[in-house]
Design a protein around this motif. Structure first.
Motif, PDB file in Angstrom:
ATOM      1  N   GLU A   1      50.634  25.084  63.759  1.00 21.39           N
ATOM      2  CA  GLU A   1      50.034  26.345  63.301  1.00 21.39           C
ATOM      3  C   GLU A   1      50.765  26.855  62.054  1.00 21.39           C
ATOM      4  OE1 GLU A   1      47.478  28.065  64.137  1.00 21.39           O
ATOM      5  OE2 GLU A   1      46.895  27.513  66.178  1.00 21.39           O
ATOM      6  N   TRP A   2      52.068  26.643  62.006  1.00 18.27           N
ATOM      7  CA  TRP A   2      52.917  27.110  60.902  1.00 18.27           C
ATOM      8  C   TRP A   2      52.629  26.357  59.601  1.00 18.27           C
ATOM      9  CZ3 TRP A   2      56.569  24.017  58.386  1.00 18.27           C
ATOM     10  CH2 TRP A   2      57.446  24.686  57.510  1.00 18.27           C
TER      11      TRP A   2
ATOM     12  N   TYR B   1      50.853  24.321  56.538  1.00 16.39           N
ATOM     13  CA  TYR B   1      49.632  24.465  55.745  1.00 16.39           C
ATOM     14  C   TYR B   1      49.813  23.611  54.502  1.00 16.39           C
ATOM     15  CZ  TYR B   1      52.098  27.454  52.394  1.00 16.39           C
ATOM     16  OH  TYR B   1      52.968  27.921  51.452  1.00 16.39           O
TER      17      TYR B   1
ATOM     18  N   ASN C   1      50.235  32.798  54.340  1.00 11.76           N
ATOM     19  CA  ASN C   1      49.887  33.828  55.315  1.00 11.76           C
ATOM     20  C   ASN C   1      48.425  33.787  55.759  1.00 11.76           C
ATOM     21  OD1 ASN C   1      52.497  35.061  55.308  1.00 11.76           O
ATOM     22  ND2 ASN C   1      52.017  35.934  53.293  1.00 11.76           N
ATOM     23  N   PHE C   2      47.666  32.848  55.194  1.00 11.83           N
ATOM     24  CA  PHE C   2      46.263  32.757  55.574  1.00 11.83           C
ATOM     25  C   PHE C   2      46.127  32.190  56.984  1.00 11.83           C
ATOM     26  CE2 PHE C   2      44.106  32.410  51.120  1.00 11.83           C
ATOM     27  CZ  PHE C   2      44.666  33.631  50.773  1.00 11.83           C
ATOM     28  N   LYS C   3      45.172  32.721  57.727  1.00  9.48           N
ATOM     29  CA  LYS C   3      44.891  32.164  59.039  1.00  9.48           C
ATOM     30  C   LYS C   3      44.210  30.811  58.894  1.00  9.48           C
ATOM     31  CE  LYS C   3      44.510  36.433  61.740  1.00  9.48           C
ATOM     32  NZ  LYS C   3      43.637  37.244  62.637  1.00  9.48           N
ATOM     33  N   LYS C   4      44.505  29.919  59.821  1.00  7.35           N
ATOM     34  CA  LYS C   4      43.854  28.616  59.796  1.00  7.35           C
ATOM     35  C   LYS C   4      42.366  28.749  60.094  1.00  7.35           C
ATOM     36  CE  LYS C   4      47.469  25.268  60.743  1.00  7.35           C
ATOM     37  NZ  LYS C   4      47.639  25.082  59.298  1.00  7.35           N
TER      38      LYS C   4
END
Length: 209
Positions: A8-9, A11, A194-197
Motif C-alpha cells: 500500500e505504501w 507507488y 499521498n495519492f490513494k491507490k
C-alpha cells in the motif's frame, strides 16, 4: 500483514530525493533478490546492469522520454536479456547444477538434450520474447522487495533501448536492455506519494472456484 502495508505504501515514484543515496546493504539486498528470482527452467537468461554514476544517469534522461527520475534516483537498474541462449548457454547451466547439487550428469542429460533441442528450434525473436518475460518476473520480484525494504522505485518501459545498449556497451556483452527501475528515496514534495491507490475491488480482480 506487513507486506500488504508496504505494498500500500509503495507507488511509482515520480520524484526522487537526489541527496539521499541507498546504503550498500540495501543495494546488496536488491541485487540478491534479482539473482534469486524464479526464471523459466532456472536458466536465468537475464542480467542486471546497475548505474549509479550521476553524469551517466543525467545523460540517460535524454533516452528515457525525459523522465527526471533517471537522474534523481540513487541507482538505476537496467534489466537486460541474454541474446545468445544457445547450446553452450544451456550446457553451462547444467554444469552449474552438477557442481552445486552433485547430480549425476547422466541423470541430467535427458532434460539438457531436450532444452538444447528446444532452443535450437526457436527463432531469435521467440528466444528474446521468452527472455523478456523472465525480466518482467525479476522486475516484479524486485519491486516487492523494494517495498519491504522501504525503497522507492518506479518501473519504466518508456526508453530507447538501442541508445542504452550503445551507452552501456551491452551489445558487446551479448545483452539487450528491456526494462528500467530507478530506485532510491522519494522527494518530500512528490505529491503522488499521498495519492490513494486506484484499484478494482478484490472481488472484481480475483475469481475463486
Amino acid at each position: 500483514m506487513k507486506i500488504i502495508d508496504q505494498l500500500e505504501w509503495r507507488y511509482a515514484t515520480k520524484a526522487f530525493d537526489p541527496e539521499k543515496l541507498l546504503p550498500k546493504e540495501k543495494v546488496a539486498t536488491v541485487l540478491q533478490a534479482f539473482n534469486l528470482t524464479a526464471t523459466s527452467y532456472g536458466l536465468q537468461p537475464i542480467k542486471l546492469v546497475v548505474v549509479s554514476d550521476k553524469a551517466l544517469q543525467a545523460t540517460l534522461v535524454d533516452y528515457s522520454m525525459n523522465q527526471k527520475q533517471i537522474a534523481q534516483a540513487s541507482h538505476v537498474l537496467v534489466f537486460c536479456i541474454e541474446t545468445n541462449v544457445d547450446k553452450a548457454f544451456v550446457a553451462e547451466y547444467f554444469e552449474r547444477v552438477h557442481k552445486i547439487r552433485h547430480t549425476d550428469k547422466q541423470i541430467l542429460k535427458p532434460f539438457k538434450d531436450f532444452l538444447v533441442d528446444d532452443f535450437e528450434n526457436k527463432t531469435q525473436q521467440a528466444i528474446e520474447a521468452w527472455a523478456t518475460n523472465q525480466a518482467y518476473l525479476a522486475l516484479g520480484n524486485i519491486m516487492t522487495v523494494c517495498a519491504l525494504e522501504a525503497i522507492d522505485a518506479c518501473p519504466m518501459e518508456g526508453f530507447e533501448p538501442e541508445q542504452y545498449d550503445q551507452l552501456l556497451n551491452l551489445k558487446e556483452k551479448g545483452l539487450k536492455s528491456v526494462l528500467l527501475l530507478p530506485i532510491g528515496y522519494r522527494a518530500a514534495n512528490d505529491m503522488f506519494s499521498n495519492f490513494k491507490k486506484v484499484r478494482r475491488p478484490l472481488t472484481d480482480s480475483v475469481i475463486i472456484y
